[in-house]
Scaffold this motif. Structure first.
Motif, mmCIF file in Angstrom:
data_model
loop_
_atom_site.group_PDB
_atom_site.id
_atom_site.type_symbol
_atom_site.label_atom_id
_atom_site.label_comp_id
_atom_site.label_asym_id
_atom_site.label_seq_id
_atom_site.Cartn_x
_atom_site.Cartn_y
_atom_site.Cartn_z
ATOM 1 N N ASP A 3 0.840 -1.178 0.000
ATOM 2 C CA ASP A 3 0.000 0.000 0.000
ATOM 3 C C ASP A 3 0.881 1.236 0.000
ATOM 4 O OD1 ASP A 3 -2.321 -1.503 0.140
ATOM 5 O OD2 ASP A 3 -2.326 -1.517 2.332
ATOM 6 N N THR A 4 0.380 2.291 -0.609
ATOM 7 C CA THR A 4 1.097 3.554 -0.603
ATOM 8 C C THR A 4 0.701 4.327 0.640
ATOM 9 O OG1 THR A 4 1.183 3.629 -3.001
ATOM 10 C CG2 THR A 4 1.497 5.709 -1.842
ATOM 11 N N ASN A 5 1.696 4.781 1.381
ATOM 12 C CA ASN A 5 1.478 5.627 2.542
ATOM 13 C C ASN A 5 1.729 7.069 2.135
ATOM 14 O OD1 ASN A 5 0.919 3.824 4.832
ATOM 15 N ND2 ASN A 5 2.912 2.977 4.320
ATOM 16 N N THR A 6 1.176 7.983 2.921
ATOM 17 C CA THR A 6 1.339 9.393 2.627
ATOM 18 C C THR A 6 2.308 10.027 3.613
ATOM 19 O OG1 THR A 6 -0.577 9.946 3.997
ATOM 20 C CG2 THR A 6 -0.953 9.594 1.620
ATOM 21 N N ALA A 25 9.982 7.665 -2.256
ATOM 22 C CA ALA A 25 9.117 7.187 -3.336
ATOM 23 C C ALA A 25 9.300 5.685 -3.565
ATOM 24 C CB ALA A 25 9.398 7.961 -4.624
ATOM 25 N N ASN A 28 7.279 3.498 -1.319
ATOM 26 C CA ASN A 28 5.825 3.697 -1.424
ATOM 27 C C ASN A 28 5.281 4.777 -0.510
ATOM 28 O OD1 ASN A 28 5.389 1.700 -3.438
ATOM 29 N ND2 ASN A 28 5.697 0.152 -1.854
ATOM 30 N N LEU A 29 6.044 5.852 -0.350
ATOM 31 C CA LEU A 29 5.567 7.007 0.407
ATOM 32 C C LEU A 29 5.224 8.118 -0.587
ATOM 33 C CD1 LEU A 29 7.977 7.076 3.443
ATOM 34 C CD2 LEU A 29 5.520 6.821 3.514
ATOM 35 N N GLN A 30 3.955 8.447 -0.653
ATOM 36 C CA GLN A 30 3.496 9.518 -1.530
ATOM 37 C C GLN A 30 3.640 10.841 -0.779
ATOM 38 O OE1 GLN A 30 -0.650 9.388 -2.434
ATOM 39 N NE2 GLN A 30 -0.564 11.194 -3.735
ATOM 40 N N ILE A 31 4.425 11.752 -1.327
ATOM 41 C CA ILE A 31 4.653 13.045 -0.705
ATOM 42 C C ILE A 31 3.462 13.950 -1.017
ATOM 43 C CG2 ILE A 31 6.243 14.997 -0.487
ATOM 44 C CD1 ILE A 31 7.345 12.123 0.293
ATOM 45 N N LEU A 32 2.840 14.470 0.035
ATOM 46 C CA LEU A 32 1.629 15.278 -0.118
ATOM 47 C C LEU A 32 1.913 16.763 -0.282
ATOM 48 C CD1 LEU A 32 -0.545 13.586 2.648
ATOM 49 C CD2 LEU A 32 -0.668 13.223 0.178
ATOM 50 N N ARG A 34 2.458 20.302 -1.437
ATOM 51 C CA ARG A 34 2.287 21.082 -2.658
ATOM 52 C C ARG A 34 3.178 22.326 -2.585
ATOM 53 N NH1 ARG A 34 1.249 16.920 -4.261
ATOM 54 N NH2 ARG A 34 -0.800 16.015 -4.336
ATOM 55 N N HIS A 50 -4.257 17.177 5.717
ATOM 56 C CA HIS A 50 -3.890 15.939 5.019
ATOM 57 C C HIS A 50 -3.917 14.681 5.881
ATOM 58 C CE1 HIS A 50 -2.713 18.123 1.443
ATOM 59 N NE2 HIS A 50 -2.001 18.945 2.188
#
Length: 162
Positions: A3-6, A25, A28-32, A34, A50
């Motif tokens: 699973d991708t974590n944030t 990345a 599997n760490l999605q950088i939130l 912006r 978030h």
């Protein structure tokens, strides 16, 4: 497939580090982010908006409020967020306070890449993580405190005998 974590990255040092971004990345760490989170005060609204799985922060971030307060308020706002605090050698006296404030992982900047993989594995299991330099800093702090307490109690005996 995992699973991708944030994650939120709160530090210019971290955001400008392409190696770290690539590493996260791959794990599997999605950088939130912006925008850059560059002050302690700007962390809390981002966490609230978030509610990330991970929050990466450095102890040297500028801001008016104390890092301990940022950690406590983050945990109140988003209890499941794992806080990964990156410290430097100047934080030795504060490390115990960071632990008590419920920081999930503490890594010295010097061993960030050596420790990060194991730290993320520990955190994913619901455990905490302190890198070797952090443990060494805690040990040194306790030893110093113990010596100071001995000196104080000895001085107190001398003062009481007078």
């Amino acid at each position: 497939m995992q699973d991708t974590n944030t994650a939120l990255l709160a530090s210019n040092l971290i955001l400008n580090n392409q190696n770290l971004l690539n590493y996260l990345a791959k794990n599997n760490l999605q950088i939130l982010n912006r925008t850059q989170i560059s002050t302690k005060e700007s962390i809390l609204p981002e966490v609230e908006a978030h509610r990330p799985n991970y929050l990466f922060i450095t102890s040297t971030m500028p801001g008016v409020i104390e890092m301990i307060e940022v950690i406590r308020r983050t945990k109140q706002t988003s209890p499941r967020t794992k806080i990964v605090l990156i410290v430097n050698e100047n934080d030795t006296s504060k490390i115990l306070n960071f632990v008590v404030a419920n920081t999930d992982a503490i890594l010295h900047i010097e061993c960030l890449y050596d420790s990060l993989d194991f730290a993320l594995k520990q955190l994913s299991k619901g455990q905490t993580f302190l890198c070797g330099l952090t443990i060494h800093s805690l040990r040194s702090s306790f030893e110093k405190q113990h010596l100071e307490n001995k000196a104080d109690s000895g001085l107190l005996k001398v003062l009481n005998a007078s």
